[in-house]
Design a protein around this motif. Structure first.
Motif, PDB file in Angstrom:
ATOM      1  N   UNK A  39       0.615  -1.212   0.023  1.00 40.83           N
ATOM      2  CA  UNK A  39      -0.103   0.000  -0.006  1.00 40.83           C
ATOM      3  C   UNK A  39       0.914   1.089   0.059  1.00 40.83           C
ATOM      4  N   UNK A  40       1.930   1.340   0.675  1.00 39.51           N
ATOM      5  CA  UNK A  40       2.781   2.465   1.038  1.00 39.51           C
ATOM      6  C   UNK A  40       4.160   2.270  -0.066  1.00 39.51           C
ATOM      7  N   UNK A  41       4.125   1.065  -0.437  1.00 36.04           N
ATOM      8  CA  UNK A  41       5.547   0.712  -1.492  1.00 36.04           C
ATOM      9  C   UNK A  41       6.624   0.718  -0.601  1.00 36.04           C
ATOM     10  N   UNK A  42       6.502   0.354   0.671  1.00 39.84           N
ATOM     11  CA  UNK A  42       7.711   0.229   1.767  1.00 39.84           C
ATOM     12  C   UNK A  42       7.911  -1.337   1.707  1.00 39.84           C
ATOM     13  N   UNK A  43       9.232  -1.448   1.680  1.00 39.28           N
ATOM     14  CA  UNK A  43       9.965  -2.954   1.891  1.00 39.28           C
ATOM     15  C   UNK A  43      11.254  -3.169   2.583  1.00 39.28           C
ATOM     16  N   UNK A  44      11.847  -4.185   2.471  1.00 39.05           N
ATOM     17  CA  UNK A  44      13.222  -4.301   2.924  1.00 39.05           C
ATOM     18  C   UNK A  44      13.946  -5.076   1.855  1.00 39.05           C
ATOM     19  N   UNK A  45      15.274  -4.929   1.854  1.00 39.62           N
ATOM     20  CA  UNK A  45      15.990  -5.840   0.862  1.00 39.62           C
ATOM     21  C   UNK A  45      15.999  -7.241   0.851  1.00 39.62           C
ATOM     22  N   UNK A  46      15.505  -7.730   2.224  1.00 44.73           N
ATOM     23  CA  UNK A  46      15.614  -9.234   2.220  1.00 44.73           C
ATOM     24  C   UNK A  46      14.099  -9.702   1.493  1.00 44.73           C
ATOM     25  N   UNK A  47      13.307  -8.982   1.562  1.00 43.33           N
ATOM     26  CA  UNK A  47      11.787  -8.958   0.811  1.00 43.33           C
ATOM     27  C   UNK A  47      12.202  -9.689  -0.694  1.00 43.33           C
ATOM     28  N   UNK A  48      13.011  -9.156  -1.138  1.00 42.85           N
ATOM     29  CA  UNK A  48      13.241  -9.414  -2.586  1.00 42.85           C
ATOM     30  C   UNK A  48      13.682 -11.122  -2.857  1.00 42.85           C
ATOM     31  N   UNK A  49      14.212 -11.655  -1.811  1.00 44.50           N
ATOM     32  CA  UNK A  49      14.299 -13.186  -1.885  1.00 44.50           C
ATOM     33  C   UNK A  49      13.131 -14.068  -2.275  1.00 44.50           C
ATOM     34  N   UNK A  50      13.275 -15.074  -3.364  1.00 41.08           N
ATOM     35  CA  UNK A  50      12.190 -16.052  -3.090  1.00 41.08           C
ATOM     36  C   UNK A  50      11.921 -16.721  -2.266  1.00 41.08           C
ATOM     37  N   UNK A  51      12.780 -16.917  -1.336  1.00 39.31           N
ATOM     38  CA  UNK A  51      12.344 -17.767  -0.131  1.00 39.31           C
ATOM     39  C   UNK A  51      12.322 -16.998   1.152  1.00 39.31           C
ATOM     40  N   UNK A  52      12.094 -15.773   1.026  1.00 38.94           N
ATOM     41  CA  UNK A  52      11.793 -14.830   1.952  1.00 38.94           C
ATOM     42  C   UNK A  52      10.614 -15.264   2.982  1.00 38.94           C
ATOM     43  N   UNK A  53       9.520 -15.411   2.386  1.00 44.09           N
ATOM     44  CA  UNK A  53       8.381 -15.849   3.140  1.00 44.09           C
ATOM     45  C   UNK A  53       8.594 -17.142   3.714  1.00 44.09           C
ATOM     46  N   UNK A  54       9.076 -18.235   3.219  1.00 43.07           N
ATOM     47  CA  UNK A  54       9.254 -19.410   3.878  1.00 43.07           C
ATOM     48  C   UNK A  54      10.432 -19.165   5.137  1.00 43.07           C
ATOM     49  N   UNK A  55      11.434 -18.388   4.784  1.00 44.43           N
ATOM     50  CA  UNK A  55      12.575 -18.250   5.855  1.00 44.43           C
ATOM     51  C   UNK A  55      11.804 -17.495   6.957  1.00 44.43           C
ATOM     52  N   UNK A  56      11.200 -16.553   6.899  1.00 48.12           N
ATOM     53  CA  UNK A  56      10.283 -15.821   7.845  1.00 48.12           C
ATOM     54  C   UNK A  56       9.448 -16.672   8.841  1.00 48.12           C
ATOM     55  N   UNK A  57       8.606 -17.548   8.084  1.00 45.21           N
ATOM     56  CA  UNK A  57       7.649 -18.377   8.757  1.00 45.21           C
ATOM     57  C   UNK A  57       8.790 -19.494   9.870  1.00 45.21           C
ATOM     58  N   UNK A  58       9.698 -19.901   8.911  1.00 49.45           N
ATOM     59  CA  UNK A  58      10.639 -20.971  10.002  1.00 49.45           C
ATOM     60  C   UNK A  58      11.297 -20.527  10.887  1.00 49.45           C
ATOM     61  N   UNK A  59      11.538 -19.158  10.807  1.00 55.35           N
ATOM     62  CA  UNK A  59      12.527 -18.465  11.956  1.00 55.35           C
ATOM     63  C   UNK A  59      11.427 -18.015  12.964  1.00 55.35           C
ATOM     64  N   UNK A  60      10.237 -17.678  12.769  1.00 56.45           N
ATOM     65  CA  UNK A  60       9.206 -17.126  13.710  1.00 56.45           C
ATOM     66  C   UNK A  60       7.881 -17.807  13.476  1.00 56.45           C
TER      67      UNK A  60
END
Length: 259
Positions: A133-154
């Motif tokens: 919505x605000x077009x804000x992100x972080x560099x780590x979000x560009x990784x294809x495995x970002x979503x899975x990595x966050x779910x595994x870590x948290x």
């Protein structure tokens, strides 16, 4: 001339001072502040913010912050928005044991390892690292495995980037992601479709602390105190009017005065 209650901080930004906090909240004691909104003030240094030990809801979005050191002492903090800053780490938040919701979109977090400090937060359920919505992100979000990595870590997270991943409604979001992936893989070259736009305003899904009872109680107490003061003033005014009428009635007609 510097704005009242503000001092130069790092990188030419401003520093939080007791005068600034008191002027923004109307509180005389920093420890009594429960909610604080310091959005878009150009802050670069959190200064004395760590002295607000009772703070439960904090918005620091849209500033120039590079570190969150003073937040380590805020054990009651439940909701934190630090989006659109210059943060490269979140380590001080490891001590915020009651943190439930964190918005850190629009910063400089480069790898999932920088989220390791959040793994010990048992209450953390809502995490946002990118916001379409605000077009804000972080560099780590560009990784294809970002979503899975966050779910595994948290694994305790219920909502990531506004999408429910656990509990009621999570199946719907998973279905949408699977459908989106299927459409992208099977789509043929052609005119690029118009990018979908969010249909709610910024902040619509922002969560408030479930422990807001103390905040509401404080607001009700202040309202009742103000109401009682108004009643006391009304009673004093009525008494004064009654005394004035009695005094005027006892002196008799003005013609009886001798000049």
């Amino acid at each position: 001339m510097e704005p009242s209650g503000e001092k130069p901080g790092e990188a030419g930004g401003l520093q939080i001072t007791p005068q600034l906090l008191k002027s923004r909240t109307g509180e005389f004691s920093l420890e009594s502040i429960l909610l604080l909104k310091l959005r878009g003030l150009g802050l670069a240094d959190l200064g004395c913010l760590g002295e607000c030990l009772g703070l439960e809801w904090l918005d620091l979005s849209g500033n120039a912050l590079t570190h969150l050191g003073p937040l380590a002492s805020l054990r009651q903090l439940a909701v934190l928005n630090v989006s659109n800053n210059r943060l490269t780490g979140l380590e001080p938040l490891a001590a915020c044991e009651n943190l439930q919701s964190l918005n850190a979109s629009g910063n400089l977090l480069a790898t999932p390892d920088q989220l390791q400090c959040l793994a010990g937060l048992q209450c953390l359920e809502y995490l946002r690292l990118r916001d379409p919505l605000t077009r804000l992100s972080n560099p780590l979000c560009a990784s294809p495995s970002y979503w899975a990595a966050v779910r595994e870590l948290l694994p305790g997270l219920k909502v990531i980037d506004g999408e429910r991943v656990m509990g009621r409604g999570s199946e719907f979001y998973q279905l949408c992601r699977d459908l989106d992936s299927s459409l992208r893989s099977s789509s043929s070259p052609g005119p690029r479709a118009t990018e979908a736009q969010p249909w709610v305003e910024p902040g619509y899904w922002e969560s408030w602390p479930s422990r807001s009872g103390s905040i509401l109680e404080e607001a009700c107490r202040q309202f009742q105190d103000t109401l009682q003061e108004c009643r006391d003033l009304d009673r004093q005014a009525s008494d004064s009017l009654a005394q004035a009428k009695q005094a005027l009635g006892s002196v008799g007609p003005t013609s009886s005065f001798v000049f």
